[in-house]
Design an enzyme around this catalytic site. Structure first.
Site, PDB file in Angstrom:
ATOM      1  N   ARG A  55      16.915 -40.139  36.927  1.00 46.84           N
ATOM      2  CA  ARG A  55      18.189 -40.799  37.248  1.00 46.84           C
ATOM      3  C   ARG A  55      19.413 -39.901  37.066  1.00 46.84           C
ATOM      4  O   ARG A  55      20.360 -39.980  37.833  1.00 46.84           O
ATOM      5  CB  ARG A  55      18.339 -42.057  36.393  1.00 46.84           C
ATOM      6  CG  ARG A  55      17.774 -43.281  37.061  1.00 46.84           C
ATOM      7  CD  ARG A  55      18.526 -44.496  36.656  1.00 46.84           C
ATOM      8  NE  ARG A  55      18.535 -44.593  35.214  1.00 46.84           N
ATOM      9  CZ  ARG A  55      17.996 -45.592  34.526  1.00 46.84           C
ATOM     10  NH1 ARG A  55      17.448 -46.590  35.150  1.00 46.84           N
ATOM     11  NH2 ARG A  55      18.044 -45.620  33.215  1.00 46.84           N
ATOM     12  N   LYS A 161      -0.681 -42.229  30.649  1.00 46.51           N
ATOM     13  CA  LYS A 161      -0.913 -43.402  29.826  1.00 46.51           C
ATOM     14  C   LYS A 161       0.425 -43.993  29.401  1.00 46.51           C
ATOM     15  O   LYS A 161       1.410 -43.274  29.430  1.00 46.51           O
ATOM     16  CB  LYS A 161      -1.755 -43.044  28.607  1.00 46.51           C
ATOM     17  CG  LYS A 161      -1.054 -42.052  27.676  1.00 46.51           C
ATOM     18  CD  LYS A 161      -1.688 -42.000  26.328  1.00 46.51           C
ATOM     19  CE  LYS A 161      -1.216 -43.153  25.486  1.00 46.51           C
ATOM     20  NZ  LYS A 161      -0.837 -42.765  24.103  1.00 46.51           N
ATOM     21  N   ASP A 190      -5.964 -38.667  30.785  1.00 45.54           N
ATOM     22  CA  ASP A 190      -6.168 -38.876  29.353  1.00 45.54           C
ATOM     23  C   ASP A 190      -6.265 -37.461  28.807  1.00 45.54           C
ATOM     24  O   ASP A 190      -7.284 -36.791  28.984  1.00 45.54           O
ATOM     25  CB  ASP A 190      -7.462 -39.652  29.080  1.00 45.54           C
ATOM     26  CG  ASP A 190      -7.575 -39.986  27.608  1.00 45.54           C
ATOM     27  OD1 ASP A 190      -7.453 -39.057  26.786  1.00 45.54           O
ATOM     28  OD2 ASP A 190      -7.777 -41.158  27.267  1.00 45.54           O
ATOM     29  N   HIS A 191      -5.194 -37.006  28.170  1.00 51.82           N
ATOM     30  CA  HIS A 191      -5.146 -35.565  27.891  1.00 51.82           C
ATOM     31  C   HIS A 191      -6.239 -35.110  26.926  1.00 51.82           C
ATOM     32  O   HIS A 191      -6.564 -33.941  26.874  1.00 51.82           O
ATOM     33  CB  HIS A 191      -3.737 -35.121  27.468  1.00 51.82           C
ATOM     34  CG  HIS A 191      -3.384 -35.415  26.038  1.00 51.82           C
ATOM     35  ND1 HIS A 191      -2.989 -36.651  25.623  1.00 51.82           N
ATOM     36  CD2 HIS A 191      -3.360 -34.620  24.942  1.00 51.82           C
ATOM     37  CE1 HIS A 191      -2.727 -36.602  24.321  1.00 51.82           C
ATOM     38  NE2 HIS A 191      -2.950 -35.376  23.875  1.00 51.82           N
ATOM     39  N   LYS A 195      -8.861 -31.377  26.613  1.00 50.76           N
ATOM     40  CA  LYS A 195      -8.927 -30.435  25.482  1.00 50.76           C
ATOM     41  C   LYS A 195     -10.219 -29.635  25.585  1.00 50.76           C
ATOM     42  O   LYS A 195     -11.284 -30.192  25.833  1.00 50.76           O
ATOM     43  CB  LYS A 195      -8.872 -31.196  24.145  1.00 50.76           C
ATOM     44  CG  LYS A 195      -7.497 -31.813  23.862  1.00 50.76           C
ATOM     45  CD  LYS A 195      -7.466 -32.472  22.496  1.00 50.76           C
ATOM     46  CE  LYS A 195      -6.192 -33.275  22.285  1.00 50.76           C
ATOM     47  NZ  LYS A 195      -5.037 -32.482  21.863  1.00 50.76           N
ATOM     48  N   GLU A 229      -2.982 -37.992  12.080  1.00 50.51           N
ATOM     49  CA  GLU A 229      -1.740 -37.260  12.352  1.00 50.51           C
ATOM     50  C   GLU A 229      -0.868 -37.337  11.115  1.00 50.51           C
ATOM     51  O   GLU A 229      -0.812 -38.389  10.461  1.00 50.51           O
ATOM     52  CB  GLU A 229      -1.001 -37.880  13.530  1.00 50.51           C
ATOM     53  CG  GLU A 229      -1.740 -37.742  14.835  1.00 50.51           C
ATOM     54  CD  GLU A 229      -0.918 -38.272  15.995  1.00 50.51           C
ATOM     55  OE1 GLU A 229      -0.288 -37.462  16.674  1.00 50.51           O
ATOM     56  OE2 GLU A 229      -0.895 -39.495  16.194  1.00 50.51           O
ATOM     57  N   ASP A 248      -2.526 -46.931  21.221  1.00 55.18           N
ATOM     58  CA  ASP A 248      -1.961 -45.596  21.447  1.00 55.18           C
ATOM     59  C   ASP A 248      -3.037 -44.509  21.431  1.00 55.18           C
ATOM     60  O   ASP A 248      -2.959 -43.542  22.192  1.00 55.18           O
ATOM     61  CB  ASP A 248      -0.910 -45.307  20.365  1.00 55.18           C
ATOM     62  CG  ASP A 248      -0.148 -44.014  20.605  1.00 55.18           C
ATOM     63  OD1 ASP A 248       0.330 -43.823  21.741  1.00 55.18           O
ATOM     64  OD2 ASP A 248      -0.048 -43.192  19.675  1.00 55.18           O
ATOM     65  N   HIS A 253      -7.844 -42.289  24.167  1.00 51.45           N
ATOM     66  CA  HIS A 253      -8.342 -40.967  23.762  1.00 51.45           C
ATOM     67  C   HIS A 253      -9.678 -41.025  23.011  1.00 51.45           C
ATOM     68  O   HIS A 253     -10.621 -40.325  23.345  1.00 51.45           O
ATOM     69  CB  HIS A 253      -7.326 -40.266  22.858  1.00 51.45           C
ATOM     70  CG  HIS A 253      -5.954 -40.148  23.454  1.00 51.45           C
ATOM     71  ND1 HIS A 253      -5.748 -39.911  24.785  1.00 51.45           N
ATOM     72  CD2 HIS A 253      -4.716 -40.217  22.896  1.00 51.45           C
ATOM     73  CE1 HIS A 253      -4.443 -39.841  25.019  1.00 51.45           C
ATOM     74  NE2 HIS A 253      -3.796 -40.024  23.885  1.00 51.45           N
ATOM     75  N   LYS A 353      -1.023 -42.615  11.834  1.00 52.68           N
ATOM     76  CA  LYS A 353       0.149 -41.755  11.678  1.00 52.68           C
ATOM     77  C   LYS A 353       0.445 -41.627  10.188  1.00 52.68           C
ATOM     78  O   LYS A 353       0.125 -42.524   9.408  1.00 52.68           O
ATOM     79  CB  LYS A 353       1.364 -42.404  12.342  1.00 52.68           C
ATOM     80  CG  LYS A 353       1.193 -42.660  13.835  1.00 52.68           C
ATOM     81  CD  LYS A 353       1.761 -41.537  14.647  1.00 52.68           C
ATOM     82  CE  LYS A 353       1.716 -41.833  16.131  1.00 52.68           C
ATOM     83  NZ  LYS A 353       1.624 -40.614  16.942  1.00 52.68           N
TER      84      LYS A 353
HETATM   85  C1  BG6 Z   1      -0.425 -39.428  22.567  1.00 51.53           C
HETATM   86  C2  BG6 Z   1       0.074 -40.533  21.676  1.00 51.53           C
HETATM   87  O1  BG6 Z   1      -1.135 -39.969  23.646  1.00 51.53           O
HETATM   88  O2  BG6 Z   1      -1.259 -38.563  21.823  1.00 51.53           O
HETATM   89  C3  BG6 Z   1       0.820 -39.946  20.478  1.00 51.53           C
HETATM   90  O3  BG6 Z   1       0.926 -41.393  22.401  1.00 51.53           O
HETATM   91  C4  BG6 Z   1      -0.044 -38.944  19.765  1.00 51.53           C
HETATM   92  O4  BG6 Z   1       1.236 -40.969  19.601  1.00 51.53           O
HETATM   93  C5  BG6 Z   1      -0.614 -37.929  20.739  1.00 51.53           C
HETATM   94  O5  BG6 Z   1       0.752 -38.297  18.785  1.00 51.53           O
HETATM   95  C6  BG6 Z   1      -1.616 -37.037  20.057  1.00 51.53           C
HETATM   96  O6  BG6 Z   1      -1.980 -36.003  20.919  1.00 51.53           O
HETATM   97  P1  BG6 Z   1      -2.453 -34.599  20.351  1.00 51.53           P
HETATM   98  O7  BG6 Z   1      -2.856 -33.845  21.567  1.00 51.53           O
HETATM   99  O8  BG6 Z   1      -1.295 -34.013  19.627  1.00 51.53           O
HETATM  100  O9  BG6 Z   1      -3.579 -34.897  19.430  1.00 51.53           O
END
Ligand code: BG6
Length: 504
Positions: A55, A161, A190-191, A195, A229, A248, A253, A353
């Site tokens: 925007r 996501k 889905d990252h 990995k 985390e 989340d 994941h 977290k």
């Molecule tokens: C994201 C979550 O999809 O993945 C975050 O929304 C999280 O909350 C993150 O911190 C973790 O990803 P990575 O690659 O740092 O383990």
């Protein structure tokens, strides 16, 4: 003859990547640094462009400046090469507009035509939805309205996501996307699947002959998947308050990691063969009844603490968070897989977290030896330190196997030891980030590491009874202090089956 057979890759078509949400965090922190890194490795096609859409009103040059700062800040393990940047930046363009506004898409069409002429992108376009989720469907509709879902070249859509916030909303979102795009054009990211260490689970299992025979209920006692985390919600309080740890991290994941670890061998390493097996595994996870869900899941929320001399706020004190929030920042869940390989083997999954450290791993605990024939007390020792195979996803990427060894000296005294494989030490090379891998795959049209709608829906089905149960009770939050391993009740989850969380 290939120069380096390990680096062989399918060629990448020229293309423009259109990023919706170009001023957002993901673009700055992950997408642009990943693309620049690919440029550094000479893996982008010559005809390449990025069109940022957002925007904020901005010129192409202002966008380039902004992205320069982002890349310089977030590029890891790679020198920021000015000359390379100058070339890369010439391929960056910007278009301001509101995703909800239909006119945006006719302007985008025009912009893409200009960019195509200037950069020779062969009419190929990859649309990346990195906006707030409520904009996904309107963006797809807008693209369809302007006829952008097809063109002179291929058209693909990456969706970030969260893919829905429950099963029905995921299905509705999917219907919206499918009105415009075919399934084979949609890449749900889905990252975690991108990995290296998650991909390596398949290499480890199916590239070797010695592990797979043990990979089943006869030898495996249980599996623990941990994603801890140490960070808090990092300015994402408003989003996180709605999501919570189960949505989340686990629904997407960690269930994907579990599917990778537990699926059957695919017939070939091909997108649908691999995804079929992941999907089958996800569908085989038992869906708890409401009463079972209450017994098999634990929610937690961190409270304030003093860590390393600094005051850390509790979740309810984070900006954007309701002081009475019932959101879980920690979730632990026990799952069972109803198939011949895994029946009766519990899978314990936890994520949170503000835990003591950042670590993600999959630990496969094996049954102990049937007899303890060595020194007195060996039985107890074997119970305390059973054979354990740990697939370390991050940060210390590697694999380790714990077994017993004879202690030097007279007598047969045993001690647990580990055999260790460490990525860094073995390959001495930096691993590409998940986004580098996944962006390149999408440019190549390889969807192996992307999720499919059936997988998304099966994962929502798994977590739904737990979410439902949690929304029906009043949690006694906060129930763990920031910097600790989560609520006490999460230990009881395993104790019920005679198991214990390991300390990663
Ligand atoms: C994201 C979550 O999809 O993945 C975050 O929304 C999280 O909350 C993150 O911190 C973790 O990803 P990575 O690659 O740092 O383990």
């Amino acid at each position: 003859m290939l120069e380096d057979p390990l680096r062989y890759d399918a060629p990448v078509d020229p293309a423009a990547i259109v990023i919706f949400g170009a001023t957002g965090d993901l673009t700055r922190r992950k997408l642009l640094p990943a693309l620049f890194r690919l440029a550094y490795e000479r893996r982008l096609p010559a005809g390449f462009a990025v069109v940022g859409v957002s925007r904020t009103a901005m010129s192409d040059d202002a966008f380039r400046e902004r992205m320069r700062d982002a890349v310089a800040q977030f590029l890891e393990d790679t020198p920021f090469d000015e000359e390379l940047w100058a070339g890369f930046a010439r391929g960056l363009f910007y278009l301001s507009g509101d995703v909800q506004d239909k006119n945006l898409y006719s302007r985008l069409k025009q912009k893409l035509e200009e960019v195509d002429r200037e950069r020779q992108t062969a009419g190929n376009a990859l649309f990346y939805l990195s906006t707030q989720p409520s904009h996904y469907a309107p963006a797809a509709a807008g693209l369809g309205g302007a006829g952008l879902q097809q063109g002179a070249g291929w058209r693909r859509l990456i969706v970030e996501k969260p893919f829905g916030h429950d099963g029905p909303s995921a299905a509705a979102l999917n219907r919206g996307l499918r009105e415009v795009f075919n399934e084979d054009q949609i890449y749900r990211i889905d990252h975690y699947l991108g990995k290296e260490t998650v991909q390596n689970i398949l290499a480890f299992r199916f590239g070797n002959g010695i592990f797979e025979p043990l990979w089943n209920r006869r030898y495996v006692s249980h599996v623990q998947i941990t994603a801890a985390e140490s960070i808090g919600v990092e300015g994402r309080g408003a989003y996180y308050q709605e999501a919570g740890a189960l949505r989340d991290m686990i629904q997407n994941h960690l269930l994907q990691v579990m599917a990778t670890m537990a699926m059957e061998p695919p017939a070939a390493y091909e997108p649908d063969a691999v995804r079929d097996e992941r999907a089958k595994l996800l569908r085989a996870i038992r869906v708890w009844t409401p009463a079972e869900a209450a017994e098999n899941a634990v929610a937690g929320q961190y409270g304030p603490a003093r860590i390393g001399g600094a005051d850390v706020p509790g979740f309810r004190e984070e900006p954007g968070v309701d002081p009475e929030a019932q959101t879980g920042t920690y979730a632990a869940i026990t799952l069972e897989v109803d198939n011949w390989r895994w029946a009766g083997v519990p899978f314990y999954i936890r994520s949170g977290k503000r835990l003591p450290k950042r670590v993600t791993d999959v630990a496969i605990q094996f049954n102990r030896a049937p007899l303890a024939m060595f020194e007195a007390g060996a039985g107890r020792m074997q119970e305390t330190y059973p054979n354990l195979l740990v697939l370390r996803i991050q940060p210390e990427e590697g694999i380790s196997l714990r077994f017993f060894s004879k202690q030097p000296g007279s007598g047969m005294r045993l001690r647990p030891v580990t055999m260790d494989f460490n990525y860094g030490a073995s390959f001495g090379a930096r691993s590409p980030s998940a986004y580098e891998t996944l962006l390149l795959d999408a440019l190549k049209g390889d969807a192996t590491l992307y999720t499919r709608q059936d997988m998304v829906e099966a994962s929502w089905a798994v977590v739904a009874p737990v979410l439902e149960h949690w929304s029906s009770v009043k949690h006694d939050f906060p129930n763990y202090a920031a910097g600790t391993w989560g609520p006490e009740a999460s230990g009881r989850l395993l104790a019920r089956r005679g198991h214990e969380w390991r300390m990663p």
